[in-house]
Design an enzyme around this catalytic site. Structure first.
Site, PDB file in Angstrom:
ATOM      1  N   LYS A 109       0.839  -1.194   0.000  1.00 34.94           N
ATOM      2  CA  LYS A 109       0.000   0.000   0.000  1.00 34.94           C
ATOM      3  C   LYS A 109       0.878   1.251   0.000  1.00 34.94           C
ATOM      4  O   LYS A 109       1.824   1.373   0.787  1.00 34.94           O
ATOM      5  CB  LYS A 109      -0.926   0.017   1.220  1.00 34.94           C
ATOM      6  CG  LYS A 109      -2.020  -1.038   1.174  1.00 34.94           C
ATOM      7  CD  LYS A 109      -3.036  -0.746   0.096  1.00 34.94           C
ATOM      8  CE  LYS A 109      -4.190  -1.719   0.128  1.00 34.94           C
ATOM      9  NZ  LYS A 109      -5.225  -1.408  -0.880  1.00 34.94           N
ATOM     10  N   ASP A 139      -0.254  -0.471  -4.587  1.00 38.90           N
ATOM     11  CA  ASP A 139      -1.653  -0.051  -4.675  1.00 38.90           C
ATOM     12  C   ASP A 139      -1.795   1.323  -4.046  1.00 38.90           C
ATOM     13  O   ASP A 139      -1.599   1.484  -2.848  1.00 38.90           O
ATOM     14  CB  ASP A 139      -2.550  -1.067  -3.959  1.00 38.90           C
ATOM     15  CG  ASP A 139      -4.026  -0.728  -4.067  1.00 38.90           C
ATOM     16  OD1 ASP A 139      -4.375   0.219  -4.811  1.00 38.90           O
ATOM     17  OD2 ASP A 139      -4.842  -1.401  -3.415  1.00 38.90           O
ATOM     18  N   GLU A 165      -1.366  -0.476  -9.076  1.00 38.19           N
ATOM     19  CA  GLU A 165      -2.825  -0.531  -9.035  1.00 38.19           C
ATOM     20  C   GLU A 165      -3.418   0.846  -8.738  1.00 38.19           C
ATOM     21  O   GLU A 165      -3.058   1.476  -7.751  1.00 38.19           O
ATOM     22  CB  GLU A 165      -3.254  -1.540  -7.962  1.00 38.19           C
ATOM     23  CG  GLU A 165      -4.743  -1.767  -7.854  1.00 38.19           C
ATOM     24  CD  GLU A 165      -5.067  -2.867  -6.863  1.00 38.19           C
ATOM     25  OE1 GLU A 165      -6.137  -2.773  -6.221  1.00 38.19           O
ATOM     26  OE2 GLU A 165      -4.261  -3.815  -6.700  1.00 38.19           O
ATOM     27  N   ASP A 193      -8.649  -0.646 -10.485  1.00 34.52           N
ATOM     28  CA  ASP A 193      -9.466  -1.234  -9.417  1.00 34.52           C
ATOM     29  C   ASP A 193     -10.714  -0.386  -9.229  1.00 34.52           C
ATOM     30  O   ASP A 193     -11.794  -0.701  -9.710  1.00 34.52           O
ATOM     31  CB  ASP A 193      -8.654  -1.333  -8.130  1.00 34.52           C
ATOM     32  CG  ASP A 193      -9.450  -1.920  -6.970  1.00 34.52           C
ATOM     33  OD1 ASP A 193     -10.597  -2.377  -7.180  1.00 34.52           O
ATOM     34  OD2 ASP A 193      -8.946  -1.928  -5.836  1.00 34.52           O
ATOM     35  N   LYS A 217     -13.550  -7.503  -7.599  1.00 32.28           N
ATOM     36  CA  LYS A 217     -13.993  -7.993  -6.294  1.00 32.28           C
ATOM     37  C   LYS A 217     -15.411  -8.519  -6.445  1.00 32.28           C
ATOM     38  O   LYS A 217     -16.252  -7.871  -7.088  1.00 32.28           O
ATOM     39  CB  LYS A 217     -13.940  -6.884  -5.245  1.00 32.28           C
ATOM     40  CG  LYS A 217     -12.540  -6.359  -4.925  1.00 32.28           C
ATOM     41  CD  LYS A 217     -12.623  -5.201  -3.933  1.00 32.28           C
ATOM     42  CE  LYS A 217     -11.240  -4.801  -3.415  1.00 32.28           C
ATOM     43  NZ  LYS A 217     -10.397  -4.195  -4.472  1.00 32.28           N
TER      44      LYS A 217
END
Length: 332
Positions: A109, A139, A165, A193, A217
């Site tokens: 992250k 991400d 991402e 995403d 997801k």
């Protein structure tokens, strides 16, 4: 969805829990989730608290699919998964990664509010030092501007990133970053995403040439079958990820990953280790870097132990009612 269950039926089937996190993630210290027990098994409805009914209704559709319909037939019996590293300091990285059995691939992250690029670089550098052969992906959760994204990707390109991402918000902005990355020869793939799951038209990413791959997801896309159709229509490689799910929700994600015709990348479904408690004693966690498909059921004692108080129960029942109404109006 063959037929939408009635609201009373859903309320009767619902259990709401709050689970402590091992570390703060997305600003969350406790994860709340509503679990549904239906004729086909268990489903999870756990949209983040800031999501209103129009966006959260897809999460309810996914939970109903899992609990009332079950999953499509899988094409694989196990799913490779990545470890997810929150925006912690370098001194904590080794301990956090030790909780994962999936360190062949690490998602780091970055772009955390209140942090700077130097901290992001230090985090990625420490992961590369500890795991020189691992695949590393970052991400940003759309946390950078175009300029900040390009500065960061220049600084991080030397760590041989697998992909970046959602470095910026929006499809047009993502396409600009991808074009600039190619122009500069940085050799970093761009993954979408939020631009897939938060847009009214998730296929716009593919049409705009905004990404090399998409992160999907099960819950936000309305369930396994809908997500599979999105991947087919987009024609892009897909990575299945979680949304800080319990073991019930992770099983929904694993059903999606197991049903994809191709799975070129490890999936972000090992986030159960970010919870210090769960709703099943036999938690759905990776073994040798993979999740093996199996049925998951909530434990009645753990549901009681982690049940929310009356005020939070009322809040979630209202969310359930609001999202059910959205699905009813949409002819779900």
């Amino acid at each position: 969805m063959n037929q939408l269950p009635g609201l009373d039926e859903l309320i009767h089937a619902a259990h709401v829990v709050t689970l402590p996190m091992t570390v703060q993630f997305r600003g969350v210290r406790h994860r709340e989730a509503l679990l549904l027990e239906g004729p086909a098994g268990w489903g999870e409805f756990s949209p983040f608290l800031e999501y209103g009914a129009p966006e959260a209704a897809s999460w309810l559709r996914s939970a109903i699919e899992a609990a009332w319909e079950g999953y499509p037939d899988p094409v694989r019996g196990s799913v490779p998964v990545n470890a997810t590293l929150p925006a912690v300091g370098p001194e904590r990285i080794e301990a956090v990664l030790a909780s994962y059995d999936a360190t062949h691939t690490i998602k780091v992250k970055v772009a955390e509010k209140g942090q700077d690029l130097a901290q992001d670089v230090a985090r990625v550098a420490e992961v590369r030092r500890l795991l020189p052969d691992a695949a590393i992906r970052i991400d940003a959760n759309a946390g950078w501007t175009h300029g900040a994204a390009m500065e960061a990707l220049e600084a991080l390109a030397g760590f041989s990133l697998q992909y970046a991402e959602q470095p910026v918000a929006g499809i047009e902005a993502l396409a600009r970053v991808r074009e600039e990355v190619a122009r500069r020869g940085l050799g970093i793939l761009i993954a979408a995403d939020e631009s897939v799951r938060k847009e009214s038209d998730p296929l716009a990413v593919a049409r705009a040439g905004a990404a090399d791959l998409i992160v999907i997801k099960a819950q936000p896309l309305g369930g396994v079958r809908r997500a599979l159709q999105i991947v087919r229509d987009a024609g892009l490689p897909a990575v299945v990820s979680s949304a800080l799910d319990t073991s019930i929700g992770l099983r929904q994600g694993a059903a999606l990953a197991a049903a994809l015709p191709e799975l070129p990348y490890a999936c972000g479904l090992a986030t159960g280790s970010l919870l210090s408690a769960d709703v099943t004693a036999d938690r759905f966690i990776a073994v040798d870097g993979s999740l093996r498909l199996r049925d998951i059921a909530a434990d009645p004692e753990l549901l009681r132990r982690h049940a929310v108080d009356a005020g939070r129960l009322a809040f979630w029942r209202q969310r359930l009612a609001d999202c059910h109404e959205q699905l009813r109006r949409a002819g779900a």
